[in-house]
Scaffold this motif. Structure first.
Motif, short mmCIF file in Angstrom:
data_model
loop_
_atom_site.label_atom_id
_atom_site.label_comp_id
_atom_site.label_asym_id
_atom_site.label_seq_id
_atom_site.Cartn_x
_atom_site.Cartn_y
_atom_site.Cartn_z
N ASP A 1 64.83 98.42 -13.60
CA ASP A 1 65.97 97.75 -12.98
C ASP A 1 65.58 96.46 -12.26
N THR A 2 64.32 96.27 -11.94
CA THR A 2 63.82 95.03 -11.33
C THR A 2 62.57 94.59 -12.09
N PRO A 3 62.27 93.29 -12.11
CA PRO A 3 61.10 92.82 -12.85
C PRO A 3 59.82 92.83 -12.02
N CYS A 4 59.90 93.27 -10.76
CA CYS A 4 58.82 93.04 -9.82
C CYS A 4 58.01 94.30 -9.55
N ILE A 5 56.72 94.09 -9.31
CA ILE A 5 55.86 95.12 -8.74
C ILE A 5 55.16 94.47 -7.55
N ASP A 6 55.40 95.00 -6.37
CA ASP A 6 54.77 94.45 -5.17
C ASP A 6 53.29 94.85 -5.12
N ASP A 7 52.48 94.04 -4.45
CA ASP A 7 51.04 94.33 -4.34
C ASP A 7 50.77 95.70 -3.75
N HIS A 8 51.62 96.15 -2.84
CA HIS A 8 51.42 97.43 -2.19
C HIS A 8 51.63 98.61 -3.15
N GLN A 9 52.23 98.37 -4.29
CA GLN A 9 52.46 99.44 -5.28
C GLN A 9 51.31 99.56 -6.28
N LEU A 10 50.29 98.72 -6.15
CA LEU A 10 49.17 98.73 -7.08
C LEU A 10 47.91 99.27 -6.40
N LYS A 11 47.02 99.84 -7.20
CA LYS A 11 45.76 100.37 -6.68
C LYS A 11 44.77 99.23 -6.45
N PRO A 12 43.86 99.36 -5.48
CA PRO A 12 42.87 98.30 -5.22
C PRO A 12 42.01 97.97 -6.44
N GLU A 13 41.65 99.00 -7.23
CA GLU A 13 40.80 98.77 -8.40
C GLU A 13 41.52 98.00 -9.51
N ASP A 14 42.87 97.99 -9.49
CA ASP A 14 43.61 97.23 -10.50
C ASP A 14 43.37 95.73 -10.38
#
Length: 371
Positions: free
Chosen positions: A1-14
């Motif tokens: 529903d949205t095109p965004c992924i915020d930095d807080h939703q990603l793992k540090p190793e990514d």
């Protein structure tokens, strides 16, 4: 529903592992960037992050790109809709300016976002939009907002204001009288303006005030600081914020064509260009405000001289030209009002067409001016 992924939703190793599509990333991202710059501001924040990472592609970029492609496929029928029903002198410019605060987890820098639109009682046209990562780290949201406000007004707002002054002069009902004595002077002035139309000097001259630009800001502290010129709480800010704040105070206090207005955060159109963390309801509201949505067929049969226009659920469906004005027919009630010049039935909006809070986009922006 949205095109965004915020930095807080990603793992540090990514952020440390190389991405799978690093070889073809630039080709894909630049194609989407073209679309975002032309007519899809809802894509710009996400594609802006990806464009900055094409030479250092990571798994975080892979996940962002996958989310973006999925959103593009789901919203492939979305369009940017505009409507115009006023003369140039009846329209004003609106600059919505916003900033995130330390949104980038890698370097704690903020992002400036801005949307410039043309609006009137029967007009709403998004002209341009910007999404730019700030080069200075801010210690508060107020500092980030000051940098964003300076960048938007200086790079987008004032050049557009100068251009709209020229448009009003050129299309005015009472053009300036040209005689043999001043014809050369007028031609030289026009040629000089055209040659420098893309040039943004450090300090733009005060405009002729034929046009107005309303700058909409959702941070009340920033508005007070700009009006007063200084803030005791920001007496120790770095040079970047100090210079930006002083320039804003000088420009807004001296230029009668520039007006600073407050807008609530929920109605801040530039919010969509500053961060990636939104609920579905928030995202849908922002898309409605910016007039982005799928086209919808009307239920009224087309009549001679009436041209069908692509519209969404918040906008009128049919338009045609009478000799003086724009012709809008509401698909829900069919109520129409006379043209202000020739009394032909030329324009209307019903409340079901209106969108957010029962107002069309033009009425929404006009309501902010009187707050």
């Amino acid at each position: 529903d949205t095109p965004c992924i915020d930095d807080h939703q990603l793992k540090p190793e990514d952020f440390e592992t190389k991405g799978k599509v690093s070889e073809t990333a630039a080709n894909i991202v630049l194609r989407i960037l073209y679309l975002a710059r032309i007519g899809r501001p809802d894509l710009l924040w996400t594609v802006n992050i990806l464009a900055r990472a094409v030479t250092k592609w990571t798994q975080a970029c892979d996940k962002r790109l996958e989310r973006l492609i999925g959103y593009l496929y789901k919203t492939r029928a979305h369009r940017q809709f505009c409507f115009v029903g006023n003369t140039p002198d009846e329209c004003s410019l609106g600059l919505f300016q916003d900033a995130s605060f330390a949104g980038d987890l890698q370097d704690s820098k903020s992002t400036s976002g801005g949307l410039l639109c043309l609006f009137g009682s029967r007009t709403f046209v998004p002209i341009t939009w910007m999404c730019k990562k700030q080069t200075a780290v801010s210690h508060s949201s107020a500092e980030a907002e000051v940098i964003s406000l300076d960048a938007g007004l200086r790079m987008e707002g004032l050049p557009a204001l100068m251009l709209w002054d020229q448009v009003i002069k050129a299309l005015s009902d009472k053009p300036a009288k040209i005689t043999e004595k001043n014809v050369g002077k007028n031609i030289d002035a026009v040629n000089k303006f055209i040659q420098n139309i893309d040039y943004t000097p450090p300090s733009l001259p005060i405009t002729e005030s034929l046009a107005k630009i309303f700058v909409f800001e959702d941070n009340e502290a920033v508005i007070k600081m700009v009006i007063k010129g200084r803030s005791p709480n920001l007496r120790h800010v770095p040079r970047t914020q100090r210079v930006d704040l002083d320039w804003l105070f000088e420009r807004i206090s001296q230029d009668p064509a520039v007006k600073l207005k407050y807008v609530s955060t929920k109605e801040q159109l530039a919010d969509i260009l500053t961060k990636g963390l939104f609920s579905v309801a928030q995202w849908s509201t922002l898309l409605d405000l910016i007039q982005i949505g799928p086209e919808k067929s009307g239920s009224i049969k087309q009549t001679p001289g009436v041209a069908t226009v692509n519209v969404n659920k918040n906008q009128s469906v049919y338009m045609a030209n009478c000799i003086h004005d724009v012709f809008n027919i509401c698909p829900h009630e069919g109520a129409i009002t006379p043209c202000r010049i020739c009394n032909h039935f030329c324009f209307s909006h019903c409340l079901r067409c209106a969108g957010i809070s029962g107002f069309p986009a033009s009425a929404f922006v006009l309501s902010l001016i009187h707050i």
